[in-house]
Design a protein around this motif. Sequence first.
Motif, PDB file in Angstrom:
ATOM      1  N   LEU A 176      16.217  -0.740   8.916  1.00 46.99           N
ATOM      2  CA  LEU A 176      14.835  -1.421   8.851  1.00 46.99           C
ATOM      3  C   LEU A 176      13.843  -0.613   9.092  1.00 46.99           C
ATOM      4  O   LEU A 176      12.654  -0.562   8.489  1.00 46.99           O
ATOM      5  N   SER A 217      10.695  -9.811   2.046  1.00 48.54           N
ATOM      6  CA  SER A 217       9.530  -8.854   2.120  1.00 48.54           C
ATOM      7  C   SER A 217       9.092  -8.624   0.656  1.00 48.54           C
ATOM      8  O   SER A 217       7.604  -8.677   0.300  1.00 48.54           O
ATOM      9  N   ASN A 259       4.940   0.640  12.594  1.00 48.32           N
ATOM     10  CA  ASN A 259       5.189   0.550  11.215  1.00 48.32           C
ATOM     11  C   ASN A 259       4.332  -0.641  10.599  1.00 48.32           C
ATOM     12  O   ASN A 259       4.094  -1.292  11.582  1.00 48.32           O
ATOM     13  N   GLY A 303       5.208  -2.176   7.635  1.00 50.79           N
ATOM     14  CA  GLY A 303       5.992  -3.188   6.770  1.00 50.79           C
ATOM     15  C   GLY A 303       6.016  -4.569   7.452  1.00 50.79           C
ATOM     16  O   GLY A 303       5.402  -4.991   8.469  1.00 50.79           O
ATOM     17  N   ILE A 304       7.029  -5.363   6.986  1.00 50.19           N
ATOM     18  CA  ILE A 304       7.178  -6.705   7.392  1.00 50.19           C
ATOM     19  C   ILE A 304       7.561  -6.603   8.915  1.00 50.19           C
ATOM     20  O   ILE A 304       8.186  -5.730   9.409  1.00 50.19           O
ATOM     21  N   THR A 305       7.164  -7.597   9.719  1.00 54.03           N
ATOM     22  CA  THR A 305       7.427  -7.787  11.281  1.00 54.03           C
ATOM     23  C   THR A 305       8.554  -8.718  11.384  1.00 54.03           C
ATOM     24  O   THR A 305       8.664  -9.831  11.001  1.00 54.03           O
ATOM     25  N   LEU A 306       9.620  -8.102  11.681  1.00 49.05           N
ATOM     26  CA  LEU A 306      10.751  -8.991  11.990  1.00 49.05           C
ATOM     27  C   LEU A 306      11.038  -9.184  13.505  1.00 49.05           C
ATOM     28  O   LEU A 306      11.428  -8.388  14.378  1.00 49.05           O
ATOM     29  N   THR A 338       9.661   1.192  16.357  1.00 48.65           N
ATOM     30  CA  THR A 338       8.995   0.844  14.996  1.00 48.65           C
ATOM     31  C   THR A 338       7.667   0.017  15.458  1.00 48.65           C
ATOM     32  O   THR A 338       7.059  -0.487  14.107  1.00 48.65           O
ATOM     33  N   ALA A 353       9.893  -1.612   8.593  1.00 47.72           N
ATOM     34  CA  ALA A 353       9.904  -2.874   9.084  1.00 47.72           C
ATOM     35  C   ALA A 353       9.462  -2.851  10.754  1.00 47.72           C
ATOM     36  O   ALA A 353       9.911  -1.577  11.430  1.00 47.72           O
ATOM     37  N   ARG A 354       8.598  -3.573  11.409  1.00 49.79           N
ATOM     38  CA  ARG A 354       8.326  -3.611  12.719  1.00 49.79           C
ATOM     39  C   ARG A 354       9.100  -4.512  13.559  1.00 49.79           C
ATOM     40  O   ARG A 354       9.057  -5.765  12.883  1.00 49.79           O
ATOM     41  N   VAL A 405      16.076  -9.664   4.606  1.00 50.74           N
ATOM     42  CA  VAL A 405      14.877  -9.291   4.860  1.00 50.74           C
ATOM     43  C   VAL A 405      13.985  -8.634   3.674  1.00 50.74           C
ATOM     44  O   VAL A 405      12.791  -8.902   3.552  1.00 50.74           O
ATOM     45  N   ARG A 406      14.683  -7.947   2.966  1.00 54.47           N
ATOM     46  CA  ARG A 406      14.146  -7.197   1.955  1.00 54.47           C
ATOM     47  C   ARG A 406      13.629  -8.327   0.985  1.00 54.47           C
ATOM     48  O   ARG A 406      12.546  -8.191   0.325  1.00 54.47           O
TER      49      ARG A 406
END
Length: 242
Positions: free
Chosen positions: A97, A55, A131, A133-136, A128, A102-103, A51-52
Amino acid sequence: MTQSGNSTAPQPAAPLHVAITMDGNGRWAQKHHLTREEGHWRGRVRLYDIVRAFSDRGVRYLTLYAFSTENWRRPAAEVESLLALAATAIEHDAPRLHEQGARLLHLGRKDRIGREIAEAIDRVVSMTGANTGITLSVAFDYGGRQDILEAARSLIRDGRPAESLTEQEFGERLLTRGLPDPDLIIRTGGELRMSNFLLWQGAYAELYFTPTLWPDFGPDDVNQALDTYAARTRRFGALEAD
Ligand code: IPE
Ligand code: IPE
Ligand code: MG
């Protein structure tokens, strides 16, 4: 999660949304003389780093296909292990996360996965939700056909007149409402098929298939997939790139 490093080198064009079919856990286990279940658990180990890595390369939406509507056909013991793995991932990976901004979202049915997991999903999604940051998004008990069918059902239930219905309005009835269409769909494990993943949303996605088995997929493979994507020309049916 922020853009990586101190490097001033320009980054190649990043896809906004990457979706991954995480396949090959069973074959990885067989190769290492382990049980299929151990293969699945090994598949979770590098999740956070992957994930990182996405991102850091500027990907804003990452969607992971973890369990399909057809995976219920597997032996009960394997299904149970996958449900336990989901519960563990929610418990251990989600807070980490969250700390990184992260969302988290879930795509799929929640009525067959057990109340505890369904409630844990609701908790991390709401925890989340703000948040930036990245949407996971994790597709668990997800099927593309089911998604499309449910969208059609909801429109019919609401008595929506057929003639003026648009693709955009239809898309807003899908589980992925609010998410951009995937630009890149990666499948690990070497199979060259969709297996019921993002059938509507992936209409113009670039496809990337790698023989690497999911537990072996790491940050270097992320970079390779994104570099391959950056070299593609997308035309969306026109004669020149968009
Ligand atoms: C993907 O790995 C994980 C799920 C489908 C849940 P597989 O379990 O399909 O691994 P292979 O394809 O048998 O190697
Ligand atoms: C697709 O993999 C589903 C997930 C990775 C969650 P499968 O292993 O279930 O797909 P098939 O059966 O090879 O098409
Ligand atoms: Mg498989």
